[in-house]
Design a protein around this motif. Structure first.
Motif, mmCIF file in Angstrom:
data_model
loop_
_atom_site.group_PDB
_atom_site.id
_atom_site.type_symbol
_atom_site.label_atom_id
_atom_site.label_comp_id
_atom_site.label_asym_id
_atom_site.label_seq_id
_atom_site.Cartn_x
_atom_site.Cartn_y
_atom_site.Cartn_z
ATOM 1 N N ASP A 95 1.625 11.335 -10.702
ATOM 2 C CA ASP A 95 1.113 12.959 -10.328
ATOM 3 C C ASP A 95 1.777 14.133 -11.200
ATOM 4 O O ASP A 95 1.840 14.562 -11.621
ATOM 5 C CB ASP A 95 0.670 13.176 -9.271
ATOM 6 N N GLU A 98 0.952 -0.749 0.035
ATOM 7 C CA GLU A 98 -0.117 -0.356 0.109
ATOM 8 C C GLU A 98 1.033 1.043 0.121
ATOM 9 O O GLU A 98 0.424 1.890 -1.027
ATOM 10 C CB GLU A 98 -0.853 0.372 1.255
ATOM 11 N N ALA A 99 1.931 0.897 0.917
ATOM 12 C CA ALA A 99 2.943 2.440 0.784
ATOM 13 C C ALA A 99 3.234 2.558 -0.694
ATOM 14 O O ALA A 99 3.732 4.062 -1.441
ATOM 15 C CB ALA A 99 3.776 2.012 1.998
ATOM 16 N N GLU A 100 4.260 1.263 -1.213
ATOM 17 C CA GLU A 100 4.282 1.243 -2.798
ATOM 18 C C GLU A 100 3.540 2.049 -3.744
ATOM 19 O O GLU A 100 4.051 2.708 -4.344
ATOM 20 C CB GLU A 100 5.237 -0.447 -2.922
ATOM 21 N N ALA A 101 2.164 1.900 -3.333
ATOM 22 C CA ALA A 101 1.572 1.860 -4.170
ATOM 23 C C ALA A 101 1.422 3.665 -4.115
ATOM 24 O O ALA A 101 0.767 4.089 -4.676
ATOM 25 C CB ALA A 101 -0.395 1.332 -4.482
ATOM 26 N N ARG A 102 0.836 4.245 -2.590
ATOM 27 C CA ARG A 102 0.771 5.439 -2.677
ATOM 28 C C ARG A 102 2.169 6.053 -3.105
ATOM 29 O O ARG A 102 1.521 7.523 -3.233
ATOM 30 C CB ARG A 102 0.863 5.720 -1.236
ATOM 31 N N GLN A 103 3.101 5.730 -3.305
ATOM 32 C CA GLN A 103 3.934 6.333 -3.847
ATOM 33 C C GLN A 103 4.524 6.433 -5.092
ATOM 34 O O GLN A 103 4.621 7.467 -6.004
ATOM 35 C CB GLN A 103 5.648 5.745 -3.190
ATOM 36 N N GLU A 121 -2.210 -2.436 -7.516
ATOM 37 C CA GLU A 121 -2.941 -2.731 -7.138
ATOM 38 C C GLU A 121 -4.040 -4.059 -7.535
ATOM 39 O O GLU A 121 -4.891 -4.642 -6.142
ATOM 40 C CB GLU A 121 -4.392 -1.556 -7.772
ATOM 41 N N ARG A 177 1.634 6.516 -7.139
ATOM 42 C CA ARG A 177 0.341 7.951 -7.351
ATOM 43 C C ARG A 177 0.880 8.775 -6.718
ATOM 44 O O ARG A 177 0.971 9.944 -8.102
ATOM 45 C CB ARG A 177 -1.119 7.200 -6.865
ATOM 46 N N CYS A 178 1.603 9.278 -6.384
ATOM 47 C CA CYS A 178 2.533 10.687 -6.309
ATOM 48 C C CYS A 178 3.279 10.792 -7.740
ATOM 49 O O CYS A 178 3.358 12.029 -7.996
ATOM 50 C CB CYS A 178 3.386 10.897 -4.631
ATOM 51 N N LEU A 182 1.666 0.639 -11.278
ATOM 52 C CA LEU A 182 0.729 0.584 -10.339
ATOM 53 C C LEU A 182 -0.624 0.116 -10.721
ATOM 54 O O LEU A 182 -1.224 -0.743 -9.676
ATOM 55 C CB LEU A 182 0.208 1.906 -10.717
#
Length: 75
Positions: free
Chosen positions: A23, A12-17, A59, A19-20, A55
């Motif tokens: 962006d 989950e942390a990797e997915a958040r990173q 997911e 996404r950033c 990503l």
């Protein structure tokens, strides 16, 4: 020993990173498209596609993982 919840947290942390990063790349793509130096456009677009695919796979992996125990479930 670490369990599924710990691994899920890492993913989950990797997915958040990611996404950033996506962006940031999308903003870079817009800047490259608007600039006079179009040579960077292809590279940014390629990296953006690669990160989006990564990503998507991450997911899918997260969706298949069990939720794991939360700290509130252990009491």
């Amino acid at each position: 020993m670490r369990g599924a919840g710990w691994i899920r947290g890492l993913r989950e942390a990797e997915a958040r990173q990611l996404r950033c990063e996506i962006d940031r790349l999308e903003r870079g793509l817009i800047e490259a498209a608007n600039s006079k130096a179009k040579w960077n456009l292809h590279e940014v677009a390629h990296t953006l596609r690669w990160q989006k695919a990564r990503l998507r796979r991450l997911e899918e992996c997260l969706a298949a993982m069990p939720e794991g125990k939360r700290a509130s479930d252990r009491s």
